[in-house]
Scaffold this motif. Structure first.
Motif, short mmCIF file in Angstrom:
data_model
loop_
_atom_site.label_atom_id
_atom_site.label_comp_id
_atom_site.label_asym_id
_atom_site.label_seq_id
_atom_site.Cartn_x
_atom_site.Cartn_y
_atom_site.Cartn_z
N ARG A 1 27.20 34.73 53.43
CA ARG A 1 28.29 35.65 54.82
C ARG A 1 27.47 35.92 55.95
O ARG A 1 26.69 35.66 56.49
CB ARG A 1 28.43 37.17 54.40
N ARG A 2 28.22 35.23 57.03
CA ARG A 2 27.86 34.95 58.49
C ARG A 2 28.65 36.07 59.31
O ARG A 2 29.84 35.94 59.23
CB ARG A 2 27.73 33.90 58.89
N THR A 3 28.03 37.13 60.38
CA THR A 3 29.16 37.94 61.44
C THR A 3 27.82 37.45 62.94
O THR A 3 27.26 36.72 62.71
CB THR A 3 28.90 39.33 60.74
N GLU A 4 28.65 38.70 63.29
CA GLU A 4 27.64 38.12 65.02
C GLU A 4 26.62 38.76 64.63
O GLU A 4 25.39 38.63 65.19
CB GLU A 4 27.92 39.19 66.34
N TRP A 5 26.04 40.07 63.59
CA TRP A 5 24.52 40.61 63.80
C TRP A 5 24.16 39.99 62.46
O TRP A 5 22.93 40.63 62.04
CB TRP A 5 24.74 42.04 63.56
N GLU A 6 24.78 39.67 61.95
CA GLU A 6 23.95 38.85 60.55
C GLU A 6 24.21 37.45 59.68
O GLU A 6 25.18 37.41 59.48
CB GLU A 6 23.42 40.03 59.26
#
Length: 140
Positions: free
Chosen positions: A69-74
């Motif tokens: 899982r990848r988001t802007e912050w992690e």
């Protein structure tokens, strides 16, 4: 971006056709496990987290799958291992990091665990792949 490696254990009790599950503080059900610390292998982390959360000793059988899982912050990579409970494991005991620990029947667990599109029956019969690691750091 913060990068984290998490490990989880798919621990199946063949005699009773049940899997070990934990109910987290956010009230979601999942496999026992947690984050890998800097000084641990994934295997060491999983054995320690399962023991801490459930008081069940395990041995690692194989690597089943990875979720990312990848988001802007992690960026979180969760590695799921197939494992076997060792010794007396009929009555798991939870610690303060989880709300509840329970052996769940496969139909019940299929309804409670958020594994996206992976049915638990597939994981029971999946042999997985060998997990091997080379520890190049000196053992102290």
């Amino acid at each position: 971006m913060k990068r984290t490696i998490q490990v989880e254990g798919f621990i199946y009790n063949e005699k009773k056709d049940e899997i070990l599950a934990v109910r987290r503080r956010d009230l979601s059900w999942g496999f026992p496990g947690g984050a890998v610390e800097k000084d641990q292998t994934m295997e060491e982390a999983l054995i320690q987290k399962v023991k801490q959360q459930t008081n069940v000793e395990i041995s690692i059988d194989s690597l089943l799958f990875c979720r990312e899982r990848r988001t802007e912050w992690e960026h979180v990579c969760t590695i799921v291992f197939k494992a076997t409970a060792i010794g007396d494991f009929d009555r798991p005991i939870n610690d303060e990091s989880v709300f509840r620990v329970k052996w769940l029947s496969i139909p019940t667990a299929d309804g409670l665990l958020a594994l996206e599109k992976t049915p638990l029956n597939k994981l029971i019969f999946d042999k997985g792949v060998l997990y091997d690691h080379l520890n190049e750091f000196p053992v102290s």
